[in-house]
Scaffold this motif. Structure first.
Motif, mmCIF file in Angstrom:
data_model
loop_
_atom_site.group_PDB
_atom_site.id
_atom_site.type_symbol
_atom_site.label_atom_id
_atom_site.label_comp_id
_atom_site.label_asym_id
_atom_site.label_seq_id
_atom_site.Cartn_x
_atom_site.Cartn_y
_atom_site.Cartn_z
ATOM 1 N N VAL A 362 40.984 42.245 38.621
ATOM 2 C CA VAL A 362 42.354 41.952 39.058
ATOM 3 C C VAL A 362 42.810 42.979 40.091
ATOM 4 O O VAL A 362 43.457 42.656 41.095
ATOM 5 N N VAL A 363 42.480 44.257 39.859
ATOM 6 C CA VAL A 363 42.869 45.323 40.801
ATOM 7 C C VAL A 363 42.237 45.062 42.167
ATOM 8 O O VAL A 363 42.908 45.169 43.211
ATOM 9 N N LEU A 364 40.949 44.700 42.195
ATOM 10 C CA LEU A 364 40.258 44.450 43.458
ATOM 11 C C LEU A 364 40.785 43.194 44.145
ATOM 12 O O LEU A 364 40.884 43.127 45.381
ATOM 13 N N ILE A 365 41.131 42.170 43.354
ATOM 14 C CA ILE A 365 41.686 40.934 43.940
ATOM 15 C C ILE A 365 43.030 41.231 44.604
ATOM 16 O O ILE A 365 43.311 40.783 45.731
ATOM 17 N N LYS A 366 43.899 41.984 43.896
ATOM 18 C CA LYS A 366 45.203 42.330 44.473
ATOM 19 C C LYS A 366 45.051 43.143 45.746
ATOM 20 O O LYS A 366 45.779 42.957 46.720
ATOM 21 N N LYS A 367 44.050 44.018 45.758
ATOM 22 C CA LYS A 367 43.806 44.840 46.946
ATOM 23 C C LYS A 367 43.353 43.964 48.115
ATOM 24 O O LYS A 367 43.761 44.181 49.263
ATOM 25 N N SER A 368 42.517 42.967 47.806
ATOM 26 C CA SER A 368 42.027 42.096 48.887
ATOM 27 C C SER A 368 43.121 41.192 49.437
ATOM 28 O O SER A 368 43.096 40.806 50.602
ATOM 29 N N LEU A 369 44.094 40.841 48.571
ATOM 30 C CA LEU A 369 45.179 39.966 49.004
ATOM 31 C C LEU A 369 46.339 40.722 49.651
ATOM 32 O O LEU A 369 47.279 40.106 50.156
ATOM 33 N N ASN A 370 46.275 42.040 49.621
ATOM 34 C CA ASN A 370 47.309 42.885 50.247
ATOM 35 C C ASN A 370 46.909 43.131 51.702
ATOM 36 O O ASN A 370 45.934 43.831 51.979
ATOM 37 N N PRO A 371 47.653 42.569 52.675
ATOM 38 C CA PRO A 371 47.266 42.716 54.093
ATOM 39 C C PRO A 371 47.250 44.156 54.588
ATOM 40 O O PRO A 371 46.500 44.483 55.512
ATOM 41 N N SER A 372 48.031 45.001 53.982
ATOM 42 C CA SER A 372 48.133 46.391 54.462
ATOM 43 C C SER A 372 47.159 47.322 53.748
ATOM 44 O O SER A 372 47.116 48.519 54.055
ATOM 45 N N ALA A 373 46.412 46.808 52.766
ATOM 46 C CA ALA A 373 45.486 47.671 52.011
ATOM 47 C C ALA A 373 44.275 48.031 52.869
ATOM 48 O O ALA A 373 43.821 47.233 53.699
ATOM 49 N N HIS A 374 43.771 49.263 52.656
ATOM 50 C CA HIS A 374 42.589 49.727 53.384
ATOM 51 C C HIS A 374 41.340 49.359 52.567
ATOM 52 O O HIS A 374 41.200 49.768 51.419
ATOM 53 N N VAL A 375 40.457 48.587 53.181
ATOM 54 C CA VAL A 375 39.264 48.089 52.491
ATOM 55 C C VAL A 375 38.017 48.580 53.210
ATOM 56 O O VAL A 375 37.958 48.560 54.436
ATOM 57 N N ILE A 376 37.041 48.995 52.397
ATOM 58 C CA ILE A 376 35.768 49.450 52.977
ATOM 59 C C ILE A 376 34.621 48.581 52.436
ATOM 60 O O ILE A 376 34.812 47.714 51.569
ATOM 61 N N ASN A 377 33.457 48.808 52.945
ATOM 62 C CA ASN A 377 32.277 48.025 52.565
ATOM 63 C C ASN A 377 31.986 48.099 51.065
ATOM 64 O O ASN A 377 31.621 47.113 50.424
ATOM 65 N N GLU A 378 32.173 49.283 50.471
ATOM 66 C CA GLU A 378 31.901 49.462 49.045
ATOM 67 C C GLU A 378 32.830 48.609 48.198
ATOM 68 O O GLU A 378 32.441 48.111 47.136
ATOM 69 N N ASP A 379 34.089 48.428 48.659
ATOM 70 C CA ASP A 379 35.026 47.576 47.913
ATOM 71 C C ASP A 379 34.555 46.130 47.888
ATOM 72 O O ASP A 379 34.664 45.437 46.873
ATOM 73 N N LEU A 380 34.029 45.665 49.031
ATOM 74 C CA LEU A 380 33.522 44.288 49.106
ATOM 75 C C LEU A 380 32.342 44.092 48.151
ATOM 76 O O LEU A 380 32.257 43.089 47.437
ATOM 77 N N ILE A 381 31.452 45.058 48.126
ATOM 78 C CA ILE A 381 30.277 44.956 47.244
ATOM 79 C C ILE A 381 30.697 44.958 45.783
ATOM 80 O O ILE A 381 30.212 44.166 44.960
ATOM 81 N N LYS A 382 31.631 45.860 45.455
ATOM 82 C CA LYS A 382 32.087 45.967 44.067
ATOM 83 C C LYS A 382 32.790 44.681 43.628
ATOM 84 O O LYS A 382 32.574 44.182 42.524
#
Length: 392
Positions: A362-382
């Motif tokens: 749920v935490v990762l989904i919310k982060k992906s749906l937040n346009p202003s969140a900073h996302v890196i490659n490791e987040d996508l893999i996780k």
């Protein structure tokens, strides 16, 4: 009708006409082979005895379509009875079952050209082969029926009993035959009675006397009646299971009649020739059609490479999350409008995954749906790993 079919029809008609002419001019050949079959009307079959045997045994003949071993394992006759065997090849356990019944008081009559070694050893007798004139004369030793005889004249008789136990055996019948190199006649035992336990074993070395050829001669009937007169007047079990096993073929009637058999073979041969030539003339080359290749994997790999080259990990995570939530709504029927504790609880109950794993997803989904969140490659893999574990 085209020319090819006309040619085939003419050839078939000519063959049928020729075979018909051959069959009409063909002299019937008598089968003199020793088959001892209850369904054969040839000279050495047992068809007549199979039909008239009950009269010879006072209407007390019972035909058994099982081996002695199977029959006595399934049935337990309480009364003593008679057993009849005509040219039978039985296994060791069946012979043991028969001798057990004889030991208890039953009688067995065996008419055969050959006897198994184990039976010869147990009853202490020996059947010896000899080579004399084709004509043999069979008589009884009992003076009351000594005049009743039978002449075996169509095939050479094969055996006489030698080296038997005189104390435990009795000669009931003899066979007279002409010596091979002079005109003198000799006699030897061919019908024995052997005591065994409370019962008796009757051994006759010439089963041909019960075949169609000899049974239909009136002058032989007294001798055959004399042979069966030694059996007590009680139920007689005739073991003949091989006949029922051999008659199960649906084409047995066709094969038993030579004209029908020839017609059937001609029909099969004609059909084979027709198929062979017709297939050669009409068969065309079958084109090889390459099956359509599934390029879905290549397409997905191309799209994935495009996203990786652009480095837009955030967009990839958002699409993965939307796809996951869509599956949750359609497959698990859970409302995904609010990703709160109630959502986590329902997802945990329906998937069986640990609350910690659900919380992390749920935490990762919310982060992906937040346009202003900073996302890196490791987040996508996780995210990919966690969501795949939840909805396998």
């Amino acid at each position: 009708m085209n020319k090819t079919y006309k040619t085939y029809g003419i050839i078939l008609l000519v063959v049928v006409i020729l075979m018909t002419i051959v069959q009409l001019n063909k002299k019937e050949v008598i089968d003199w082979s020793k088959n001892f079959s209850t369904t054969e009307k040839s000279p050495f079959g047992l068809f007549v005895f199979n039909e008239e045997g009950r009269d010879l045994l006072n209407q007390k003949l019972i035909k058994i379509n099982q081996s002695p071993y199977s029959f006595y394992n399934q049935n337990h006759p309480k009364k003593a009875h008679n057993i009849l065997l005509i040219e039978k090849n039985l296994d060791k356990v069946s012979w043991e079952k028969i001798l057990q019944e004889v030991k208890k008081g039953s009688d067995v009559m065996i008419l055969s050209e050959d006897f198994p070694d184990e039976l010869e050893k147990k009853l202490n007798f020996k059947l010896s082969d000899y080579n004399y004139d084709e004509t043999s004369y069979l008589y009884f030793t009992d003076d009351k029926i000594a005049e009743d005889s039978i002449v075996v004249d169509k095939v050479q008789a094969w055996g006489i009993f030698t080296n038997f136990d005189f104390k435990n055996s009795e000669i009931l019948g003899t066979e007279y035959y002409e010596k091979e190199y002079d005109n003198d006649y000799e006699s030897a035992a061919n019908f024995l009675k052997v005591n065994y336990g409370k019962g008796h074993v009757y051994l006759h070395a010439e089963p041909l006397i019960l075949t169609n050829y000899y049974l239909l001669k009136k002058e032989n009937q007294k001798y055959i009646q004399g042979v069966f007169s030694y059996l007590p007047n009680r139920e007689t079990y005739w073991f003949q299971e091989s006949e029922t096993e051999s008659s199960q073929s649906p084409l047995r009637f066709i094969w038993a009649n030579p004209p029908l058999r020839n017609a059937w073979l001609i029909f099969l041969f004609s059909v084979f020739i027709f198929i062979l030539f017709n297939a050669k003339r009409r068969q065309r080359i079958v084109p090889i059609i390459e099956p359509l290749k599934n390029k879905s994997v290549e397409f997905i790999r191309s799209i994935g490479n495009l996203y990786m080259q652009e480095g837009d990990f955030h967009d990839m995570m958002a699409k993965k999350s939307h796809y996951f939530l869509s599956r949750v709504r359609t497959e698990l029927l859970i409302d995904t409008h609010n990703l709160d504790e109630e959502f986590e609880k329902k997802l945990h109950l329906k998937t069986g995954k640990s609350p910690e794993k659900i919380k992390e997803a749920v935490v990762l989904i919310k982060k992906s749906l937040n346009p202003s969140a900073h996302v890196i490659n490791e987040d996508l893999i996780k995210l990919n790993k966690v969501l795949n574990e939840i909805l396998k």
